[in-house]
Design an enzyme around this catalytic site. Sequence first.
Site, PDB file in Angstrom:
ATOM      1  N   ARG A 113      72.325 -15.716 -66.254  1.00  0.00           N
ATOM      2  CA  ARG A 113      73.618 -15.866 -65.581  1.00  0.00           C
ATOM      3  C   ARG A 113      73.458 -16.452 -64.185  1.00  0.00           C
ATOM      4  O   ARG A 113      74.213 -17.325 -63.784  1.00  0.00           O
ATOM      5  CB  ARG A 113      74.359 -14.529 -65.515  1.00  0.00           C
ATOM      6  CG  ARG A 113      74.850 -14.052 -66.880  1.00  0.00           C
ATOM      7  CD  ARG A 113      75.496 -12.681 -66.793  1.00  0.00           C
ATOM      8  NE  ARG A 113      74.537 -11.731 -66.247  1.00  0.00           N
ATOM      9  CZ  ARG A 113      74.813 -10.805 -65.329  1.00  0.00           C
ATOM     10  NH1 ARG A 113      76.040 -10.688 -64.861  1.00  0.00           N
ATOM     11  NH2 ARG A 113      73.896  -9.980 -64.899  1.00  0.00           N
ATOM     12  N   ASN A 118      77.666 -11.147 -69.273  1.00  0.00           N
ATOM     13  CA  ASN A 118      77.005 -10.590 -70.444  1.00  0.00           C
ATOM     14  C   ASN A 118      78.048 -10.004 -71.375  1.00  0.00           C
ATOM     15  O   ASN A 118      79.017  -9.390 -70.926  1.00  0.00           O
ATOM     16  CB  ASN A 118      76.031  -9.479 -70.040  1.00  0.00           C
ATOM     17  CG  ASN A 118      74.789 -10.007 -69.370  1.00  0.00           C
ATOM     18  OD1 ASN A 118      74.412 -11.161 -69.542  1.00  0.00           O
ATOM     19  ND2 ASN A 118      74.125  -9.168 -68.605  1.00  0.00           N
TER      20      ASN A 118
END
Length: 88
Positions: free
Chosen positions: A18, A36
């Site tokens: 990320r 997520n």
Amino acid sequence: MATARFLVSGKVQGVFYRAGTREQALVLGLAGHARNLPDGRVEVLASGEPGALDALERWLRQGPPLARVEAVAREALPEQALSGFGLG
């Protein structure tokens, strides 16, 4: 401007995926988020120039060094006015 949602599967959680996505998106001038999902995938929502979205998709297919990307699904969405690039 164009908007796309990417679902990335493989070893993509806990490997700076990320954070790396955020860095790439900001370099490319994209707005959106990376988060997520409970099933182990990462969702990326991005808005910006079509060429920049294509470049982000190429990066998503590789990811950072510790990631092992198995698949990237892309879905075009109606244009959205997003700002910044968040992590969730």
